[in-house]
Scaffold this active site. Structure first.
Site, short mmCIF file in Angstrom:
data_model
loop_
_atom_site.label_atom_id
_atom_site.label_comp_id
_atom_site.label_asym_id
_atom_site.label_seq_id
_atom_site.Cartn_x
_atom_site.Cartn_y
_atom_site.Cartn_z
N GLU A 126 0.06 -0.14 -3.82
CA GLU A 126 1.04 -0.96 -3.11
C GLU A 126 0.48 -1.41 -1.77
O GLU A 126 0.67 -2.56 -1.36
CB GLU A 126 2.35 -0.21 -2.90
N THR A 169 6.96 0.96 0.59
CA THR A 169 8.36 1.21 0.22
C THR A 169 8.63 2.65 -0.21
O THR A 169 9.78 3.08 -0.18
CB THR A 169 8.79 0.28 -0.94
#
EC number: 1.17.7.4
Length: 316
Positions: A126, A169
């Site tokens: 990510e 996140t």
């Protein structure tokens, strides 16, 4: 011995969507279907999809021409998207919409030539995808993992008045809060997202573990070791003083984990399926647990649509 089962736990909307994209692509287009990186970080899920014909690769050069490739839930850089476009690969994007939101923040800051600080773990896919959204040659993008990293930015940030931060996140809320506090102390003018980047599922599962850890003698987190959000759940329980273990295989559970324990807490990371949770529960029962009690928690109703090309129409 009694098991307390955390709520919410397991699959989030982004993971559900990503797995559905691979399953529907296999159904509509037939194997092989290539997936860049593990679609979600769970060994159980990945092995199941492999058996159905999905081929997992780390880079696009491993995908033969004229094939379908799916981008994982963690997202990809703009360079990867461009490479797929140049090779005319058929792409289905399983990037979690909440990760896409962070990508859009970075792209927006890049267009404004703002410098960007990403709070995240080096090497996580990510993070690699998010860093790859930044294109401005006039600014810069920097990665920090912990509060101690922030001071080092003073020597490299060009314009402290034109600085923005975003977060991976799947970090713990506590983890990012400490780094954000330090960023604001060192760079008082730094701007952040209007809404916290930590996703709802990460927040909810961490809140559930906080409550669970108060009432049990040990916590078992169902998830793979390369799952960031699952690892954070284990670390959070330990931080609260409760021994915790992370596992994605019932056979790995050791009887001594439960020596002298009366209450066992069980939760699951956002990429762990309920089928695997049930296997873990069966194993703990074999080791002496006599009952399972669901703990009330926050209800989740989030749902993300799959791409319209993969929406299987019902035939009347």
């Amino acid at each position: 011995m009694k098991i307390l089962l955390a709520n919410p736990r397991g699959f989030c909307a982004g993971v559900d969507r990503a797995i559905s994209i691979v399953e529907r692509a296999l159904e509509l287009y037939q194997p092989p279907i290539y997936v860049r990186h593990e679609v979600v970080h769970n060994r159980f899920v990945v092995e199941g999809l492999k058996q159905r014909g999905a081929i997992f690769v780390e880079e696009l050069h491993e995908v033969p021409d004229d094939n379908i490739v799916i981008f994982s839930a963690h997202g990809v850089s703009q360079a990867v998207r461009q490479e797929a476009k140049e090779r005319a690969l058929t792409v289905f994007d399983a990037t979690c919409p909440l990760v896409t939101k962070v990508h859009m923040e970075v792209a927006r800051a890049s267009r404004k030539h703002m410098e960007v600080v990403l709070i995240g773990h080096a090497g996580h896919p990510e993070v690699e995808g998010t860093m790859g959204q930044y294109a401005s040659l006039q600014g810069g993008m920097y990665l920090v993992e912990k509060p101690e990293d922030v001071l080092g930015l003073k020597a490299i940030v060009k314009d402290p008045s034109n600085l923005h931060y975003v977060s991976q996140t799947t970090l713990s809320v506590d983890e990012t809060a400490d780094v954000i506090d330090e960023l604001r102390r060192v760079f008082p003018e730094i701007q952040g997202p209007r809404k916290d980047d930590i996703c709802y599922a990460t927040q909810n599962r961490q809140d559930a573990v906080r409550e669970l850890a108060k009432d049990v003698d040990v916590v078992v987190v169902v998830g793979s070791k390369n799952s960031s959000n699952s690892t954070r759940l284990k670390e959070l329980a330990e931080k609260l003083g409760t021994p915790a273990y992370l596992t994605d295989c019932p056979q790995d559970i050791e009887p001594q984990w439960f020596d002298g324990k009366v209450k066992v807490g069980v939760t699951a990371g956002a990429s762990a399926p309920e089928e695997l949770v049930n296997q873990i529960l069966t194993r703990i029962k074999e080791l002496g647990a006599q009952s399972v009690e669901e703990v009330l928690g926050r209800e989740e109703n989030m749902f993300f649509e799959v791409p319209k090309e993969l929406q299987i129409k019902q035939i009347d």
